[in-house]
Scaffold this motif. Structure first.
Motif, short mmCIF file in Angstrom:
data_model
loop_
_atom_site.label_atom_id
_atom_site.label_comp_id
_atom_site.label_asym_id
_atom_site.label_seq_id
_atom_site.Cartn_x
_atom_site.Cartn_y
_atom_site.Cartn_z
N SER A 70 0.83 -1.21 0.00
CA SER A 70 0.00 0.00 0.00
C SER A 70 0.86 1.25 0.00
N ARG A 71 2.11 1.13 0.45
CA ARG A 71 3.04 2.26 0.41
C ARG A 71 3.42 2.62 -1.02
N ARG A 72 3.08 1.73 -1.96
CA ARG A 72 3.30 1.99 -3.40
C ARG A 72 1.95 2.08 -4.12
N ASP A 73 0.92 2.46 -3.36
CA ASP A 73 -0.44 2.65 -3.89
C ASP A 73 -1.05 1.38 -4.46
N GLN A 74 -0.67 0.22 -3.92
CA GLN A 74 -1.26 -1.04 -4.34
C GLN A 74 -1.57 -1.88 -3.10
N GLY A 75 -2.57 -1.47 -2.37
CA GLY A 75 -2.88 -2.10 -1.09
C GLY A 75 -3.58 -3.44 -1.20
N TRP A 76 -4.45 -3.61 -2.19
CA TRP A 76 -5.24 -4.84 -2.31
C TRP A 76 -4.59 -5.72 -3.37
N ILE A 77 -3.99 -6.81 -2.92
CA ILE A 77 -3.20 -7.68 -3.78
C ILE A 77 -3.96 -8.97 -4.07
N GLU A 79 -3.39 -12.70 -5.06
CA GLU A 79 -2.29 -13.65 -5.00
C GLU A 79 -2.83 -15.04 -4.70
N ILE A 80 -1.96 -16.04 -4.75
CA ILE A 80 -2.39 -17.38 -4.39
C ILE A 80 -2.33 -17.53 -2.86
N PRO A 81 -3.11 -18.46 -2.28
CA PRO A 81 -3.06 -18.65 -0.83
C PRO A 81 -1.63 -18.91 -0.35
N ALA A 82 -1.27 -18.29 0.75
CA ALA A 82 0.11 -18.39 1.25
C ALA A 82 0.15 -18.07 2.73
N GLY A 83 1.24 -18.45 3.37
CA GLY A 83 1.41 -18.12 4.78
C GLY A 83 2.67 -18.72 5.35
N ALA A 84 2.91 -18.42 6.60
CA ALA A 84 4.13 -18.85 7.28
C ALA A 84 4.05 -20.32 7.68
N ILE A 85 5.21 -20.95 7.71
CA ILE A 85 5.33 -22.31 8.23
C ILE A 85 5.54 -22.21 9.73
N ASP A 86 4.68 -22.87 10.50
CA ASP A 86 4.81 -22.86 11.96
C ASP A 86 5.98 -23.74 12.41
N LYS A 166 -3.89 -12.32 -18.53
CA LYS A 166 -3.65 -11.53 -17.33
C LYS A 166 -2.16 -11.44 -17.01
N LEU A 167 -1.42 -12.52 -17.24
CA LEU A 167 0.03 -12.46 -17.06
C LEU A 167 0.65 -11.46 -18.04
N ASN A 168 0.24 -11.54 -19.30
CA ASN A 168 0.78 -10.64 -20.31
C ASN A 168 0.44 -9.18 -20.04
N ASN A 169 -0.72 -8.94 -19.41
CA ASN A 169 -1.16 -7.58 -19.09
C ASN A 169 -0.68 -7.09 -17.73
N ARG A 170 0.18 -7.89 -17.09
CA ARG A 170 0.78 -7.54 -15.79
C ARG A 170 -0.26 -7.35 -14.69
N PHE A 171 -1.31 -8.17 -14.74
CA PHE A 171 -2.33 -8.12 -13.70
C PHE A 171 -1.76 -8.58 -12.36
N PHE A 172 -0.89 -9.60 -12.40
CA PHE A 172 -0.29 -10.13 -11.17
C PHE A 172 1.00 -9.38 -10.89
N ASN A 173 1.18 -8.99 -9.62
CA ASN A 173 2.34 -8.18 -9.27
C ASN A 173 3.11 -8.76 -8.08
N ASN A 174 3.01 -10.08 -7.87
CA ASN A 174 3.73 -10.72 -6.77
C ASN A 174 4.36 -12.02 -7.28
#
Length: 196
Positions: A70-77, A79-86, A166-174
């Motif tokens: 959001s500090r780069r004006d892109q707060g809502w991302i 992405e695929i489900p992800a998270g930390a390994i406990d 969507k990949l070609n149009n740079r829809f994904f940014n992560n």
């Protein structure tokens, strides 16, 4: 190639940990010793899962607010489900848990894609990405994220036929989304003669 980590200390210790160290490395020709001060951000390792829902011919993504982006004006991302390994948890178990928490699907099996460093100049984190296939009947829980972590996660379904555009149009940014989708296009589409 040789290196030595000297005088490492933890200089910040919250959800993220920052380490500072004096590092000695040697030039590629082995003739010069290079000494420097370096920082490393440590938050443990993480997992991500590219899920394909067969009966809807769609990939399952999440949308959530990310303060750093959001500090780069892109707060809502998206992405695929992800998270930390406990602690004491395998990457695959963490992946199954995160999918259940974030989008409410029960996964039967996963295929390992890759483990990589997303930003090795700053992060010690490694991300393991998996691929899985589900049907809509495997959505048995609400999802939406862990309430204890104040998560508010929306499930997004994107038709498989829209992915390449969507990949070609740079829809994904992560990186987790881009890497996993490119893997799919290289390994599941090309060799199986699926047209997109």
């Amino acid at each position: 190639m040789k290196h030595t980590i000297n005088q490492e200390e933890k200089v910040f210790d919250q959800f993220l940990k920052i380490y500072k160290a004096q590092v000695t490395q040697y030039s590629f020709d082995g003739k010069k010793e290079i000494n420097s001060t370096r920082l490393a951000l440590d938050r443990g390792n993480a997992v991500a899962v590219l899920l394909y829902e067969k009966d809807t011919d769609s990939f399952l993504f999440i949308r959530q607010f990310r303060y750093p982006s959001s500090r780069r004006d892109q707060g809502w991302i998206v992405e695929i489900p992800a998270g930390a390994i406990d602690k004491n948890e395998s990457a695959e178990k963490a992946a199954i848990r995160e999918v259940k928490e974030e989008i409410g699907y029960e996964i039967e099996s996963l295929e390992f894609i890759i483990e990589y460093f997303p930003s090795p100049g700053m992060l010690s984190e490694q991300i393991s990405i998996f691929y899985g296939e589900v049907t809509s009947s495997q959505k048995t829980l609400r999802g939406g994220g862990a309430t204890s972590e104040n998560e508010d996660i929306e499930l997004i379904k994107i038709p498989r036929n829209d992915i390449k555009q969507k990949l070609n149009n740079r829809f994904f940014n992560n990186s987790i989304s881009i890497i996993s989708l490119q893997w799919y296009l290289l390994n599941k589409v090309q060799y199986n003669k699926i047209n997109l």
